[in-house]
Design a protein around this motif. Structure first.
Motif, PDB file in Angstrom:
ATOM      1  N   SER A  47      44.041  42.111  49.374  1.00  0.00           N
ATOM      2  CA  SER A  47      43.076  41.552  48.435  1.00  0.00           C
ATOM      3  C   SER A  47      41.882  42.476  48.248  1.00  0.00           C
ATOM      4  CB  SER A  47      42.569  40.200  48.942  1.00  0.00           C
ATOM      5  OG  SER A  47      43.631  39.298  49.063  1.00  0.00           O
ATOM      6  N   GLN A  48      41.353  42.456  47.044  1.00  0.00           N
ATOM      7  CA  GLN A  48      40.138  43.221  46.756  1.00  0.00           C
ATOM      8  C   GLN A  48      38.962  42.566  47.474  1.00  0.00           C
ATOM      9  OE1 GLN A  48      40.614  42.459  42.590  1.00  0.00           O
ATOM     10  NE2 GLN A  48      38.759  41.279  42.482  1.00  0.00           N
ATOM     11  N   ILE A  53      35.064  42.703  40.966  1.00  0.00           N
ATOM     12  CA  ILE A  53      35.820  42.682  39.717  1.00  0.00           C
ATOM     13  C   ILE A  53      36.806  43.838  39.765  1.00  0.00           C
ATOM     14  CG2 ILE A  53      35.691  42.967  37.213  1.00  0.00           C
ATOM     15  CD1 ILE A  53      32.790  41.812  37.446  1.00  0.00           C
ATOM     16  N   ARG A  54      38.095  43.516  39.748  1.00  0.00           N
ATOM     17  CA  ARG A  54      39.125  44.557  39.792  1.00  0.00           C
ATOM     18  C   ARG A  54      39.181  45.271  38.446  1.00  0.00           C
ATOM     19  NH1 ARG A  54      44.279  46.330  38.982  1.00  0.00           N
ATOM     20  NH2 ARG A  54      45.464  46.948  40.807  1.00  0.00           N
ATOM     21  N   VAL A  55      39.189  46.606  38.500  1.00  0.00           N
ATOM     22  CA  VAL A  55      39.328  47.424  37.295  1.00  0.00           C
ATOM     23  C   VAL A  55      40.523  48.346  37.518  1.00  0.00           C
ATOM     24  CG1 VAL A  55      38.249  49.082  35.741  1.00  0.00           C
ATOM     25  CG2 VAL A  55      36.833  47.358  36.887  1.00  0.00           C
ATOM     26  N   GLY A  56      41.617  48.051  36.817  1.00  0.00           N
ATOM     27  CA  GLY A  56      42.812  48.879  36.903  1.00  0.00           C
ATOM     28  C   GLY A  56      42.655  50.133  36.068  1.00  0.00           C
ATOM     29  N   VAL A  63      41.434  48.634  32.636  1.00  0.00           N
ATOM     30  CA  VAL A  63      41.729  47.210  32.490  1.00  0.00           C
ATOM     31  C   VAL A  63      40.926  46.386  33.496  1.00  0.00           C
ATOM     32  CG1 VAL A  63      43.566  45.489  32.387  1.00  0.00           C
ATOM     33  CG2 VAL A  63      44.065  47.870  31.780  1.00  0.00           C
ATOM     34  N   PRO A  64      39.706  45.922  33.087  1.00  0.00           N
ATOM     35  CA  PRO A  64      38.949  45.038  33.986  1.00  0.00           C
ATOM     36  C   PRO A  64      39.562  43.638  33.956  1.00  0.00           C
ATOM     37  CG  PRO A  64      37.744  45.382  31.940  1.00  0.00           C
ATOM     38  CD  PRO A  64      38.980  46.244  31.868  1.00  0.00           C
ATOM     39  N   GLU A  65      39.539  42.954  35.108  1.00  0.00           N
ATOM     40  CA  GLU A  65      40.133  41.616  35.156  1.00  0.00           C
ATOM     41  C   GLU A  65      39.312  40.592  34.383  1.00  0.00           C
ATOM     42  OE1 GLU A  65      40.570  40.207  39.184  1.00  0.00           O
ATOM     43  OE2 GLU A  65      38.488  40.577  39.658  1.00  0.00           O
ATOM     44  N   VAL A  66      38.035  40.873  34.143  1.00  0.00           N
ATOM     45  CA  VAL A  66      37.185  40.045  33.294  1.00  0.00           C
ATOM     46  C   VAL A  66      36.372  40.972  32.399  1.00  0.00           C
ATOM     47  CG1 VAL A  66      37.029  38.106  34.922  1.00  0.00           C
ATOM     48  CG2 VAL A  66      35.312  39.926  34.996  1.00  0.00           C
ATOM     49  N   TRP A  77      35.950  46.922  41.734  1.00  0.00           N
ATOM     50  CA  TRP A  77      36.989  47.416  42.629  1.00  0.00           C
ATOM     51  C   TRP A  77      37.899  48.286  41.774  1.00  0.00           C
ATOM     52  CZ3 TRP A  77      37.973  48.494  47.338  1.00  0.00           C
ATOM     53  CH2 TRP A  77      39.259  48.486  47.897  1.00  0.00           C
ATOM     54  N   ASP A  81      46.034  52.279  39.541  1.00  0.00           N
ATOM     55  CA  ASP A  81      47.250  51.472  39.624  1.00  0.00           C
ATOM     56  C   ASP A  81      48.505  52.297  39.816  1.00  0.00           C
ATOM     57  OD1 ASP A  81      46.248  48.865  39.435  1.00  0.00           O
ATOM     58  OD2 ASP A  81      46.068  49.020  37.263  1.00  0.00           O
TER      59      ASP A  81
END
Length: 164
Positions: A47-48, A53-56, A63-66, A77, A81
């Motif tokens: 887990s992050q 906020i995860r940013v792929g 690709v930010p998760e929000v 984070w 990927d």
């Protein structure tokens, strides 16, 4: 025999893990981790960090998760990927995450960045953000097979809003 004591395979792994922990502690200060460092059962990435906020980062997208967060302390984070493959002469073996704030003049100001993430690596970036419009981007420019590749112009940019 070679004079070395026999070490059982399970014991060897424990010794290697302890040595890696000592080296990591000695290096200090770097929040970069590889997927191998963050493996949990079944080969899934751990887990992050809580509240981040995860940013792929992948060829060719950020690709930010929000798409927004409230003003104040924000932790991104950044994760290079592993869900994509790199073709020959494609580039993208390393990605960065830059957080840029759009100024009233329309210019962009660098607020913070994570650099040099290889595939499978992740790093936390914590910033104090004010309300406004931001960009999350990869600004790597590399030479591959005689061609200059700009990750930003290939599409590695996403809008992000910080609310008041």
């Amino acid at each position: 025999m070679n004079g070395w004591p026999a070490i059982r395979p399970g014991r060897a792994l424990a010794i290697l893990a302890a040595a890696a922990a000592v080296l990591a502690a000695a290096c200090g200060g770097d929040d970069t981790v590889s997927t191998a460092d963050h493996m949990a059962g079944g080969g899934m990435m751990a887990s992050q960090p809580a509240g981040s906020i995860r940013v792929g980062l992948r060829n060719w997208a950020v690709v930010p998760e929000v798409a927004s967060a409230p003003a104040g302390k924000v932790t991104f984070w950044a994760v290079h990927d592993m869900e994509h493959m790199h073709g020959q002469n494609e580039g993208g073996a390393v990605h960065d995450l830059q957080v840029m704030k759009k100024l009233p003049s329309g210019e962009m100001e660098l607020i913070g960045q994570v650099q040099g993430l290889k595939m499978g690596e992740a790093k936390a970036l914590t910033l104090e953000l004010q309300p406004g419009e931001y960009e999350l981007s990869c600004n790597v420019v590399e030479e591959v097979g005689g061609t200059t590749i700009s990750h930003y112009t290939k599409g590695m940019v996403a809008s992000f809003t910080v609310t008041g």
